[in-house]
Design an enzyme around this catalytic site. Structure first.
Site, PDB file in Angstrom:
ATOM      1  N   ASP A 188       4.863  -6.863  22.003  1.00 57.42           N
ATOM      2  CA  ASP A 188       4.488  -8.163  22.557  1.00 57.42           C
ATOM      3  C   ASP A 188       5.250  -9.342  21.959  1.00 57.42           C
ATOM      4  O   ASP A 188       5.327 -10.395  22.567  1.00 57.42           O
ATOM      5  CB  ASP A 188       2.962  -8.393  22.464  1.00 57.42           C
ATOM      6  CG  ASP A 188       2.462  -8.632  21.041  1.00 57.42           C
ATOM      7  OD1 ASP A 188       3.170  -8.260  20.084  1.00 57.42           O
ATOM      8  OD2 ASP A 188       1.360  -9.198  20.891  1.00 57.42           O
ATOM      9  N   GLU A 241      -4.018  -2.188  11.392  1.00 57.69           N
ATOM     10  CA  GLU A 241      -4.207  -3.371  12.239  1.00 57.69           C
ATOM     11  C   GLU A 241      -5.648  -3.402  12.717  1.00 57.69           C
ATOM     12  O   GLU A 241      -6.225  -2.358  13.032  1.00 57.69           O
ATOM     13  CB  GLU A 241      -3.317  -3.339  13.504  1.00 57.69           C
ATOM     14  CG  GLU A 241      -1.872  -3.644  13.288  1.00 57.69           C
ATOM     15  CD  GLU A 241      -1.072  -3.669  14.602  1.00 57.69           C
ATOM     16  OE1 GLU A 241      -1.637  -3.996  15.668  1.00 57.69           O
ATOM     17  OE2 GLU A 241       0.131  -3.348  14.545  1.00 57.69           O
TER      18      GLU A 241
END
Ligand code: BDP
Length: 650
Positions: free
Chosen positions: A214, A547
């Site tokens: 992204d 994450e």
């Protein structure tokens, strides 16, 4: 298949040109070392940072620069040029959206005077051109002669340009660098070009770059470009490994020399005060340090990041000439080891309480930015973070220097992000991935802060070829560096992940109540607990939550919490933390928030001017989540080291 693949001839040509550089395959093992350029008694540096001439090749096939040989003369003679700062990404510098979103070749040029003492034929000097990083493919020329080409965006490359600067010392030296940001199925990270051939919808020749990550695909000369000298016989590489037993430290070293077949090498290890604590001679050897000061992570010890200096001195004769070279490498003496449930630094359990980052800033994009670097380290220390992962590519050496000095522990990740398409698991991709790991290990092998290599982020590891692929990359990385554990970051199903058997530490990303069950905070604890139990039962390896997080548009509030508000991020964090606190007593060895700061992304319906999962905004102002983490990280530090309370607010 790319749209327009069977399209008109012109399209075929454009495609071929954009990919021309990508056909270079890096199949050979690397030649020589890649020491960070440093001044010493025998070495000088001339930085070429500042404003360069710049021209993007907007021609349809992006190939006009090569057809017209722009490198043979001043770039401004080829057509209009603009000012472009180096280091910086070119994307956000102008108001031109075509340049922001440009795909293809851009051209940089700088004229530089090379000091006379470097160019004199009898100077005994080599002159080297070094580029810290250029994204993605690049070719460099000096006075119109090609000196190097390099594939890959985040690692340095260099060329010996001695002959060229000697040949015409009365003229400034013209350095031209062409950079192409096109990503293909075989680049790292991979991407694909999609041609839009329906002319009722798109202009003729229209194409876009697709990626499986992204963050914005910033491009250009991202890190310093410089010239440096070495003597003609010189220290080409140094490898240091360390160990200790009781209070005695051990430093093993190997020095490689080029330009002489009979060099003599001596080394001297000094402590922080500059006192020599051990010496040796010969190109390889072992130094013993009594009453060693170990290198400790930040907050694990009152004196973190202790660095000795290893000064390497080479003398060599060649004909009637005598050469001397000096190079100093910082040495942190420490060990790293992984058990079935612990990550040990200096034989003590280490818990990663840290962040994931990006090299990303307003205006400069991914360009090296000193104010930002120093600010980020201040914020990391404020936060009580002891570690970060270089998501999702190797960071600048300047950043890792600070990690070494401050004791910030690093999981050093290569640009293997978004390896999703099965065609990115073939031999061509694998060969390149092996080279990139070699380049990364070569650059960062001596850094005490680097405690683990990560070979990829969220690949499609459930595909059949992922087994061979990750086995190969991980085995190779371990053979390049037997002293550090190796991992990759997974978001696959624990039962179907084909790469996990080869890693030393399981790193898992999950976004419960965000990408899964959005809005349902109440499922986090049960799902996270299941995630940890599943992975641990299967592998009995320590686990890092590599994450987790939630987007926040700063200043948005709601109670009860709703997605994108400060309150929602706060609850996501707290729910995750409750499970971490149970599992860190067993086998969870770390937690890395996604993300340290907001960062720019490609435009999409799920991004509001970038990814907003930062606990700091892109301008480095804290969101509520930053205070939650700060409280937690300092508590964790106090728990493991019982630091005096005063140390809570540096
Ligand atoms: C993870 C990726 C990371 C993204 C994050 C997100 O590893 O690069 O930025 O998701 O979507 O899957 O915020």
């Amino acid at each position: 298949m790319y749209v327009g693949m069977q399209g008109d001839r012109k399209m075929g040509r454009a495609r071929k040109i954009i990919f021309f550089s990508l056909l270079w395959s890096s199949c050979l093992a690397l030649e020589g070392g890649m020491l960070t350029p440093k001044e010493s008694r025998s070495r000088e540096i001339k930085e070429l940072n500042g404003v360069w001439k710049f021209r993007a090749d907007f021609s349809k096939n992006r190939n006009t620069g090569f057809e017209q040989r722009w490198f043979t003369k001043s770039l401004s003679e080829s057509g209009p040029v603009i000012d472009m700062p180096v280091p910086a990404s070119f994307n956000d510098i102008t108001q031109d959206p075509r340049l922001r979103d440009f795909i293809g070749w851009v051209w940089y040029e700088k004229e530089v005077w090379v000091p006379q003492r470097w160019t004199a034929v009898d100077s005994g000097q080599r002159v080297v051109l070094r580029v810290g990083s250029a994204h993605y493919n690049s070719i460099a020329w000096v006075n119109g002669a090609q000196v190097t080409q390099h594939e890959g965006g985040h690692l340095p490359f260099e060329a010996d340009i001695t002959r060229l600067v000697h040949s015409n010392p009365s003229q400034p030296c013209r350095i031209t660098i062409a950079v192409n940001n096109t990503l293909s199925l075989h680049t790292l990270p991979p991407g694909s070009i999609q041609y839009m051939s329906d002319e009722t919808k798109y202009p003729a020749g229209y194409f876009v770059q697709n990626t499986n990550f992204d963050f914005f695909n910033y491009a250009g000369l991202h890190r310093p470009v410089l010239l440096y000298t070495t003597p003609k016989a010189y220290i080409d590489d140094i490898t240091v490994t360390t160990d200790f037993a009781d209070s005695t430290g051990v430093v093993n070293y190997v020095v490689s020399i080029k330009g002489s077949s009979n060099p003599s090498v001596t080394v001297a290890l000094s402590d922080k005060e500059g006192s020599v604590v051990a010496t040796a001679s010969g190109p390889a050897g072992m130094l013993k340090v009594v009453d060693v000061n170990l290198w400790w992570p930040y907050l694990m010890h009152e004196n973190p990041g202790y660095l000795y200096s290893l000064e390497v001195h080479m003398t060599a004769k060649s004909g009637s000439s005598q050469y001397e070279d000096y190079y100093t490498v910082p040495v942190g003496i420490r060990t790293v080891r992984v058990t079935s449930h612990q990550f040990l630094i200096n034989s003590k359990p280490f818990y990663f309480h840290g962040v994931n980052k990006h090299e990303d800033s307003d205006i400069r994009g991914k360009g090296l930015d000193w104010p930002l670097i120093v600010k980020d380290f201040n914020l990391l220390q404020w936060l009580g973070a002891n570690s970060f992962r270089t998501s999702h590519y190797p960071y600048a050496e300047e950043i890792l220097d600070m990690c070494d000095r401050l004791g910030i522990v690093v999981i050093d990740e290569c640009p293997g992000v978004g390896i999703k398409d099965i065609r990115s698991f073939g031999n061509e991709s694998l060969a390149h991935h092996l080279i990139v790991m070699e380049e990364l290990v070569r650059r960062d092998k001596n850094r005490p802060s680097v405690v683990m290599w990560s070979v990829a982020n969220e690949p499609n590891a459930e595909l059949a070829p992922a087994d061979y692929y990750f086995k190969s990359v991980i085995t190779r990385t371990k053979s390049l560096d037997p002293t550090r554990p190796v991992t990759f970051v997974s978001n696959s199903n624990f039962n179907r992940d084909k790469g996990a058997p080869y890693v030393d530490v399981i790193c898992v990303n999950s976004y419960f109540s965000w990408y899964h069950d959005p809005g349902h905070l109440e499922v986090i604890q049960i799902q996270l607990n299941t995630q940890f139990e599943d992975w641990y039962k299967k592998y009995q390896k320590p686990i890092i939550q590599s994450e987790y997080g939630a987007d926040v548009v700063p200043g948005l509030h709601s109670d009860p919490p709703m997605m994108f508000t400060e309150e929602y991020q706060k609850i996501v964090l707290q729910e995750y933390h409750a499970v971490f606190d149970r599992k860190r007593k067993e086998y969870v060895v770390g937690e890395l928030i996604w993300n340290f700061a907001d960062f720019m992304t490609a435009q999409s319906t799920t991004r509001v001017v970038g990814n907003k999962k930062g606990i700091f905004s892109r301008q480095r102002q804290p969101k509520t989540g930053a205070f939650i983490l700060r409280d937690r990280y300092w508590k964790l530090a106090n728990e493991t080291r019982r630091l005096p309370l005063a140390a809570r607010y540096p």
